[in-house]
Write an enzyme that holds these catalytic residues in place. Structure first.
Site, mmCIF file in Angstrom:
data_model
loop_
_atom_site.group_PDB
_atom_site.id
_atom_site.type_symbol
_atom_site.label_atom_id
_atom_site.label_comp_id
_atom_site.label_asym_id
_atom_site.label_seq_id
_atom_site.Cartn_x
_atom_site.Cartn_y
_atom_site.Cartn_z
ATOM 1 N N ASN A 59 0.827 -1.214 0.000
ATOM 2 C CA ASN A 59 0.000 0.000 0.000
ATOM 3 C C ASN A 59 0.859 1.260 0.000
ATOM 4 O O ASN A 59 0.540 2.243 -0.684
ATOM 5 C CB ASN A 59 -0.922 0.004 1.220
ATOM 6 C CG ASN A 59 -2.031 -1.019 1.123
ATOM 7 O OD1 ASN A 59 -2.284 -1.592 0.069
ATOM 8 N ND2 ASN A 59 -2.699 -1.270 2.233
ATOM 9 N N ARG A 386 -10.566 -5.368 -14.240
ATOM 10 C CA ARG A 386 -9.464 -6.234 -13.805
ATOM 11 C C ARG A 386 -9.935 -7.672 -13.940
ATOM 12 O O ARG A 386 -11.012 -8.030 -13.468
ATOM 13 C CB ARG A 386 -9.074 -5.969 -12.341
ATOM 14 C CG ARG A 386 -8.595 -4.554 -12.058
ATOM 15 C CD ARG A 386 -7.995 -4.462 -10.651
ATOM 16 N NE ARG A 386 -7.868 -3.092 -10.196
ATOM 17 C CZ ARG A 386 -6.894 -2.269 -10.545
ATOM 18 N NH1 ARG A 386 -5.964 -2.683 -11.374
ATOM 19 N NH2 ARG A 386 -6.845 -1.032 -10.075
ATOM 20 N N ARG A 416 -5.188 0.659 -13.494
ATOM 21 C CA ARG A 416 -3.846 0.817 -12.943
ATOM 22 C C ARG A 416 -3.240 -0.506 -12.485
ATOM 23 O O ARG A 416 -3.848 -1.255 -11.723
ATOM 24 C CB ARG A 416 -3.878 1.812 -11.781
ATOM 25 C CG ARG A 416 -2.494 2.122 -11.208
ATOM 26 C CD ARG A 416 -2.600 3.155 -10.116
ATOM 27 N NE ARG A 416 -2.976 4.448 -10.645
ATOM 28 C CZ ARG A 416 -3.826 5.279 -10.035
ATOM 29 N NH1 ARG A 416 -4.384 4.929 -8.914
ATOM 30 N NH2 ARG A 416 -4.112 6.446 -10.567
ATOM 31 N N HIS A 446 -15.299 1.614 -15.454
ATOM 32 C CA HIS A 446 -15.147 0.920 -14.174
ATOM 33 C C HIS A 446 -16.384 0.109 -13.818
ATOM 34 O O HIS A 446 -16.380 -0.643 -12.848
ATOM 35 C CB HIS A 446 -14.839 1.961 -13.080
ATOM 36 C CG HIS A 446 -14.343 1.385 -11.804
ATOM 37 N ND1 HIS A 446 -15.073 1.441 -10.627
ATOM 38 C CD2 HIS A 446 -13.186 0.745 -11.491
ATOM 39 C CE1 HIS A 446 -14.391 0.869 -9.655
ATOM 40 N NE2 HIS A 446 -13.244 0.434 -10.153
ATOM 41 N N ARG A 575 -14.141 1.941 4.131
ATOM 42 C CA ARG A 575 -12.944 1.158 4.418
ATOM 43 C C ARG A 575 -11.684 2.003 4.435
ATOM 44 O O ARG A 575 -10.847 1.886 5.316
ATOM 45 C CB ARG A 575 -12.789 0.053 3.371
ATOM 46 C CG ARG A 575 -11.638 -0.904 3.669
ATOM 47 C CD ARG A 575 -11.295 -1.737 2.452
ATOM 48 N NE ARG A 575 -10.482 -0.989 1.505
ATOM 49 C CZ ARG A 575 -10.553 -1.119 0.193
ATOM 50 N NH1 ARG A 575 -11.447 -1.916 -0.340
ATOM 51 N NH2 ARG A 575 -9.758 -0.421 -0.597
ATOM 52 N N HIS A 603 -15.030 -4.465 -0.039
ATOM 53 C CA HIS A 603 -14.983 -3.861 -1.369
ATOM 54 C C HIS A 603 -16.357 -3.493 -1.922
ATOM 55 O O HIS A 603 -16.463 -2.751 -2.899
ATOM 56 C CB HIS A 603 -14.275 -4.829 -2.325
ATOM 57 C CG HIS A 603 -13.886 -4.248 -3.639
ATOM 58 N ND1 HIS A 603 -14.558 -4.529 -4.815
ATOM 59 C CD2 HIS A 603 -12.898 -3.384 -3.988
ATOM 60 C CE1 HIS A 603 -13.990 -3.884 -5.807
ATOM 61 N NE2 HIS A 603 -12.982 -3.179 -5.345
#
Length: 703
Positions: A59, A386, A416, A446, A575, A603
């Site tokens: 991170n 992804r 990314r 997205h 989160r 998520h």
């Protein structure tokens, strides 16, 4: 679904921005602190503590590659941020980053490594290895490492070499003269990228039942002097450089986005340097030499008590088989109605809600795979953000295209750190005959959508999957997300309209159910918030619960502040980064913010509005961030089936409001405090609850 509210006219109090909003970078680092707390927690299994430590490092890598790099770019360009404000932001983040890194290595050296050793898992430095182990390491160096090393002695003919982003390197200072009689004193050695960073020694070199490892950096360190016969190493350090990794392509100018991005990916490894990590024993003059070479300021130098590439220590957890040092194994369940019946027959009767990872992602793969093999299916459309390097789902799309179905895939090339995988899949899909589109210029796609068009009784029938998470086989096992499989005619027709919009670039038709960014999502969120405020002003109970990864958009925060002042009870489960200040008198006293950090990465995005007992529930791909609302293609979709709506509330919201094990509560000063039950008999973990009791009777939100 949401009743139309009266115009909002009340303004917020005139307060400085720093009073109204929390700093984004510090909030993001606070999230990393919460991840680090998992590594500090002795109740977490030991190998999982090591994983959390590595996640914390990963991170931080991304924080420097993206956020710090962005701040520095603003300073260079002189745009958007006033220099004094920028300097203050960099100083504050620098102090906190150094604190986190220092604590990381303290936990590693004082707690995790000793406890691993006590459990027979040894990370051996050169001085820890016995004669037999040293002999094996020497042989490994000679056979596998030395042939790949290329020391670069620095002189006018050998300038400082290109150093790849986040790669392991060594700087060495030598005494005496080189083979040509010159006093070349500094040498750079790059660690070969093809070699593993964690090396397991053969079993016969460890005690029975034990496992011994050494780091590649330790192997090189032990034998690096052999590269320089006749000269003495007077100073030495490993080092690692973090670079700006944001990709930039002038999408208005390029003719082929994929080709332009492939070129840009090659240069990512050599972006502007933003951080330097060295060993704690690195001599001051060598550290300064490296800072000068990379043009990095001293406050972005990190001298660490251990390996500079801590992320790689996570490989130890992958190489050890001691299950007692891991989380207990968990297998997701399958909805009973999908176990033996054809998925299209099931969806013809009712919608299916999947809650990952507690319920398997396999039905989503089966949805596409079944469609690929079904002779009645004529078309499949899907978005990909992804998906990973290996994907059964993508293979199913390729199969469908090869066997004559109309396959349209919207691949987001600018996802990314997944750009390379997405480019590879795009090429394979095109070769199979699929129509591949790279989204919309200037906007990331997205949204998580899949649509199957099936011919039934001489008419076309739509089936869709809408989700909050990615179509990724690995993350679906560790991220909490919701997915809806539906044949609802109105909803699936709107999904098809979104696909037509994305491929044709025409303005989308009016959507009754879907909230689509960048067109309507932000407006609908604000309208729903203001509707609750209007209900509160009229004296009736008003409630908002929202769960997401980040809350940073100022327009949404201001709407929440206004609703709080009107008496709306607001619970936010965020989160990561949160710029909203909860509990400020006259501003946000009716708002509570909590963050759940546990075994799984939270998520899912859920928006709940009480709306006079209509209980509006939306699932979404979007966080409440400016980029999601205005610079991405995002979709929020309603859960229309009452039973499934109650399930979302029961599983996705209520347990997290009860959690007193992994719940961090945010105060008005930006400080998070872990709220734990005083009595262990009354502890409640939302994730553990869902793992053990998924499918409990559904309830409405607790008032």
């Amino acid at each position: 679904m949401t009743r139309k509210a009266k115009p909002e006219t009340r303004d917020l109090p005139e307060l400085p921005l720093s009073t109204i909003y929390l700093n984004r970078e510090l909030s993001q680092l606070a999230f990393n602190r919460r991840v680090l707390a998992q590594a500090e927690d002795p109740s977490v299994p030991l190998l999982e503590r090591l994983r959390y430590l590595c996640i914390c490092s990963s991170n931080l890598d991304e924080f420097f590659e993206v956020r710090i790099a962005s701040l520095l770019a603003n300073r260079i360009e002189g745009e958007n941020i006033d220099p004094p404000e920028l300097r203050a932001a960099l100083e504050r983040t620098s102090v906190e980053c150094h604190r986190i890194v220092s604590r990381q290595y303290q936990v590693l050296n004082d707690e995790i490594l000793p406890q691993l050793a006590a459990n027979g898992i040894h990370l051996l430095r050169h001085e820890d290895r016995n004669e037999a182990q040293r002999a094996w390491v020497k042989g490994y160096f000679e056979q596998n490492v030395r042939p790949l090393l290329t020391p670069i002695g620095l002189d006018p003919a050998h300038p400082f070499p290109q150093v790849v982003n986040k790669s392991l390197n060594f700087i060495i200072e030598l005494s005496g003269k080189d083979a040509f009689g010159r006093g070349t004193g500094v040498v750079i050695v790059k660690a070969p990228r093809v070699l593993p960073r964690v090396i397991r020694l053969p079993e016969h070199l460890s005690a029975k039942g034990a496992a011994s490892f050494c780091l590649l950096s330790s192997v090189i360190h032990a034998h690096i002097a052999e590269l320089f016969p006749g000269r003495e190493i007077t100073a030495y350090s490993q080092f690692r450089v973090t670079r700006n990794s944001d990709l930039w392509v002038d999408e208005e100018e390029v003719k082929n986005l994929r080709q332009a991005l492939e070129t840009e990916l090659q240069s990512r490894q050599f972006g502007v340097a933003v951080r330097l990590e060295v060993a704690s024993n690195c001599p001051e003059h060598l550290a300064q030499f490296l800072l000068n070479q990379f043009n990095i300021e001293r406050n972005r130098l990190y001298a660490v008590e251990g390996p500079v590439n801590m992320v790689r220590l996570g490989e130890i957890a992958n190489l050890v088989n001691q299950q007692e040092l891991r989380f207990p194994p968990f297998s997701p369940t399958l909805p009973h109605l999908l176990i033996s019946d054809n998925i299209f027959r099931v969806l013809d009767k009712k919608d299916v809600l999947l809650h990952h990872p507690f319920q398997s992602f396999q039905p989503v793969v089966d949805f596409i795979r079944t469609a690929a093999h079904d002779p009645n299916v004529v078309a499949i459309k899907q978005t990909i953000y992804r998906t990973g390097m290996n994907s059964d789902l993508m293979e199913a799309l390729i199969y469908a295209a090869q066997h004559g179905k109309e396959v349209t895939v919207i691949v987001e090339l600018m996802a990314r750190f997944d750009e390379e995988a997405n480019i590879n899949w795009a090429v394979k899909l095109e070769q199979a005959g699929a129509q591949v589109v790279y989204g919309v210029v200037g906007l990331k796609t997205h949204a998580k959508l899949a649509l199957v068009i099936r011919r039934e009784e001489q008419m076309l029938r739509f089936y869709a999957h809408l989700g909050t998470g990615n179509y990724h086989p690995t993350t679906t096992k560790f991220y909490t997300d919701f997915g809806l499989l539906t044949s609802n005619r109105e909803l699936t027709a709107e999904v098809n309209e979104v696909f037509i919009h994305l491929t044709s670039l025409t303005k989308p038709r009016h959507l009754t159910h879907l909230w689509l960014a960048p067109f309507s999502l932000q407006k609908e969120i604000i309208r729903a918030i203001r509707n609750e405020a209007q209900i509160a002003r009229e004296g009736r109970p008003a409630r908002i619960i929202a769960k997401m990864n980040a809350l940073l958009d100022e327009s949404v925060i201001r709407a929440l502040y206004a609703a709080s002042s009107d008496g709306v009870k607001i619970d936010l489960i965020v989160r990561g980064a949160c710029a909203l200040r909860p509990g400020v008198p006259g501003l946000s006293e009716n708002i509570k913010v909590r963050s759940i950090i546990g075994r799984y990465l939270e998520h899912s995005r859920i928006y709940y509005f009480r709306n006079d007992l209509a209980h509006d529930v939306y699932l979404a791909s979007a966080d409440w961030m400016n980029r999601n609302l205005f610079r991405r293609i995002e979709v929020a979709f309603p859960v229309l089936d009452k039973a499934l709506k109650k399930r979302v509330i029961t599983e996705g919201l209520n347990p997290y409001l009860k959690d007193n094990t992994h719940s961090w509560h945010l105060d008005a000063n930006g400080v998070y405090t872990l709220k734990k039950a005083r009595n262990k008999q009354h502890t409640f973990s939302a994730q553990q609850h869902l793992m053990t009791t998924l499918g409990i009777p559904a309830t409405l939100p607790e008032e």
